[in-house]
Design an enzyme around this catalytic site. Structure first.
Site, short mmCIF file in Angstrom:
data_model
loop_
_atom_site.label_atom_id
_atom_site.label_comp_id
_atom_site.label_asym_id
_atom_site.label_seq_id
_atom_site.Cartn_x
_atom_site.Cartn_y
_atom_site.Cartn_z
N LEU A 155 0.85 -1.19 0.00
CA LEU A 155 0.00 0.00 0.00
C LEU A 155 0.89 1.24 0.00
CD1 LEU A 155 -2.05 -2.20 0.63
CD2 LEU A 155 -3.06 -0.71 2.36
N ASP A 156 1.10 1.78 -1.19
CA ASP A 156 2.04 2.88 -1.38
C ASP A 156 1.53 4.17 -0.76
OD1 ASP A 156 4.35 4.19 -2.80
OD2 ASP A 156 2.70 5.24 -3.79
N ALA A 157 2.41 4.83 0.00
CA ALA A 157 2.13 6.16 0.57
C ALA A 157 0.81 6.22 1.32
CB ALA A 157 2.15 7.22 -0.53
N VAL A 158 0.42 5.11 1.94
CA VAL A 158 -0.91 5.01 2.52
C VAL A 158 -1.11 5.92 3.74
CG1 VAL A 158 -0.39 3.07 4.05
CG2 VAL A 158 -2.71 3.32 3.11
#
Length: 588
Positions: free
Chosen positions: A234-237
């Site tokens: 989960l990128d840059a969540v």
């Protein structure tokens, strides 16, 4: 109550936290239908660890290794199968979708493979050979996406998918990882609007306060599962939820979205894993474990800057202090350990662990080693170093006290020896496997600091380098494959095995691992200095009735041995069981 009804209640409970003023009954059933959980529901076991000491991941772009005339994903699969089968069992392919900037992290279309790289069949083929980790670029999408094009036209899907801001408001309290203005003026069919852009003006933030955006990502997750993805990054969540009265990072709604995604994914596949990419201070980062109900794994973001600092300073105090402060991961969760990635070495996770003076000194050394520094805005008048952009091989070129001491390879291998032994699952950047150097031409051509560590190898040139026994590329590759082979045979290196920090002086970084059934112990002792060190075995407290082996050299300690002599940057893995190259049971 049926399994479906029970799951529906859980999903609705998540949604009631996220959208507290809404009746979420219809949304609950729409989500379950799109995940096809109205057809089949798996039964996840609480606190289950779907990983063992045999797990290791390689991080790569789909086009990090190329052959002229061949789709890069086909070349990548060929290389992985031929060279890494048996050494790693997972592969993180960085965004392989059509994109407009940031080497993939400005996604134009989440449901397509970049046509220049291959097809979904290529992705599924790799997923058939390795555990596939894919990015869910969830905070933002490309300004060239259909959604944003529709936003400008005022039609759905897209018209309500983005966060708007008022430039007259004071936005100085919003946490930023970049120096660009937060708001992007955008002409639309109804006039100019100011769109929220946490990262860059080509990466426009999605509005998760709109349930339709959440539903879109539910569909995307199911699509990836169907094509073999097992691990979701989960990128840059951390920046997901926006509330203008807050710093807009780590908000409760963000944590609840992650809990919802975990619930959905593990009821589709009990072996599926959620990893949160939260490049933030250590205490905030590990909060994403929740109560073993959020991320299955969190990146050990503090490890790269601390380990780099330790090996270039010859002082283990900061690294030891951090290791002692790290809580053991609960069953059902694990740390993801890494020391290099497609991004640089983040410095925010070192806040409170290294002083400002130490951080600035480290940044200056990396510049002397040929690297670049990325900055972030703290307020209107202040910037801080945010990230060290440098190939890991070059990061270890020199230390604070010596410009070129001949120990670059030893420091590089020492860093990986430490990383592979620490509690958690190891992930190795593809360029660390080969000791790839800074790519100045790529950085210049792209105008982006991070490109310095995103070299693209021609497959034949890479194979030549790896076959040349005199090249550091071949030496690094052979050493790391040997370490991976030894590691995966040791039950005491299970990602959740017991770990204690040892105190053997500032020039020694040491810790003890023990598997759950207590049959194997490993003392991981590392000389992190450029001077030979002598360790009294009485200080380690080895059980005298056991025979002790250094797993790295397959040599046994003698009964009358009193000291352990370590060369500069040498490591030993002292074990009371010599499991080297014996297939492990997977038990801890």
């Amino acid at each position: 109550m049926s399994a479906f009804e029970d799951l529906a209640e859980r999903v609705k409970a998540h949604l009631n936290v996220i959208y507290s003023t809404e009746d979420n009954s219809d949304l609950t059933h729409e989500i379950l239908r799109n995940m096809r959980l109205d057809e089949f529901i798996a039964t996840p076991e609480p606190h289950h660890n779907p990983w063992t000491q045999q797990d290791a991941i390689v991080i790569t772009y789909s086009d990090s290794i190329k052959t002229e005339g061949e789709a890069p994903l086909k070349t990548l699969r060929q290389f992985l199968r031929a060279n890494l089968t048996g050494f790693v069992n997972g592969v993180h392919i960085l965004p392989f979708f059509p994109w407009s900037s940031d080497d993939g992290f400005a996604v134009i279309d989440y449901l397509q493979v970049n046509e220049g790289h291959g097809t979904w069949n290529d992705i599924s083929a790799i997923a058939g050979d390795f555990n596939l980790m894919t990015d869910l670029v969830i905070n933002h999408c490309s300004s060239r996406s259909r959604w944003f094009d529709n936003f400008k036209k005022g039609i759905e899907p897209g018209a309500s998918y983005f966060v708007e801001g008022d430039p007259s408001h004071d936005l100085s309290h919003i946490t930023r990882p970049r120096t660009s203005p937060l708001l992007r003026p955008t002409e639309t069919a109804t006039g100019e609007k100011n769109v929220w852009c946490t990262f860059s003006h080509d990466q426009v933030d999605l509005n998760f306060a709109n349930p339709l955006v959440l539903l879109e990502f539910v569909k995307i997750i199911r699509f990836y599962l169907d094509r073999g993805a097992k691990i979701f990054r989960l990128d840059a969540v951390a920046f997901l939820w926006k509330d203008i009265s807050t710093s807009c990072i780590n908000l409760p709604e963000t944590h609840e979205v992650i809990r919802l995604i975990r619930t959905l994914v593990e009821h589709c596949n009990t072996e599926a894993i959620i990893i949160t990419e939260t490049n933030i201070p250590n205490r905030e980062n590990i909060s994403y474990f929740g109560n073993a109900n959020e991320a299955h794994m969190v990146y050990n973001f503090s490890l790269p800057p601390l380990l780099l600092h330790t090996l270039v300073s010859g002082d283990a105090k900061a690294l030891k202090g951090w290791l002692m402060s790290m809580p053991p991961a609960q069953a059902g969760t694990a740390y993801l350990n890494f020391i290099a990635s497609h991004d640089g070495i983040g410095l925010r996770p070192a806040e409170g662990l290294l002083s400002s003076e130490e951080t600035h000194s480290l940044a200056e050394l990396m510049e002397r080693n040929g690297g670049k520094i990325s900055w972030r805005s703290v307020d209107a008048n202040t910037m801080k170093p945010y990230e060290l952009n440098i190939a890991l091989w070059d990061a270890f070129k020199s230390t604070f006290t010596h410009a070129d001491d001949g120990h670059q390879l030893a420091r590089f291998i020492s860093a990986h020896t430490i990383m592979l032994a620490i509690e958690g699952v190891p992930a190795i950047y593809v360029h660390s496997l080969f000791g790839t150097s800074n790519d100045y031409q790529r950085a210049e051509n792209t105008g982006h600091n991070r490109a310095i560590n995103r070299h693209q190898w021609d497959l034949s040139a890479l194979q030549d380098a790896l076959e040349d026994s005199d090249s550091h590329h071949a030496q690094v590759f052979a050493e790391l494959k040997n370490l991976l082979t030894i590691r995966k045979g040791q039950p005491a290196f299970h990602p959740n095995a017991t770990q204690f920090t040892l105190h053997l002086g500032d020039h020694i970084f040491a810790f003890w691992r023990q598997c759950a059934n207590r049959q194997q112990s490993i003392f991981c002792i590392n000389n992190i200095s450029d001077q030979a060190q002598s360790i009294s075995l009485s200080d380690i407290n080895l059980i005298e009735l056991d025979a002790w082996w250094d797993l790295l050299t397959s040599t046994q300690l003698t009964r009358d041995q009193k000291t352990l002599e370590l060369s500069p940057y040498q490591s030993v893995w002292l074990s009371n069981q010599n499991y080297h190259q014996i297939a492990p049971s997977g038990e801890t």
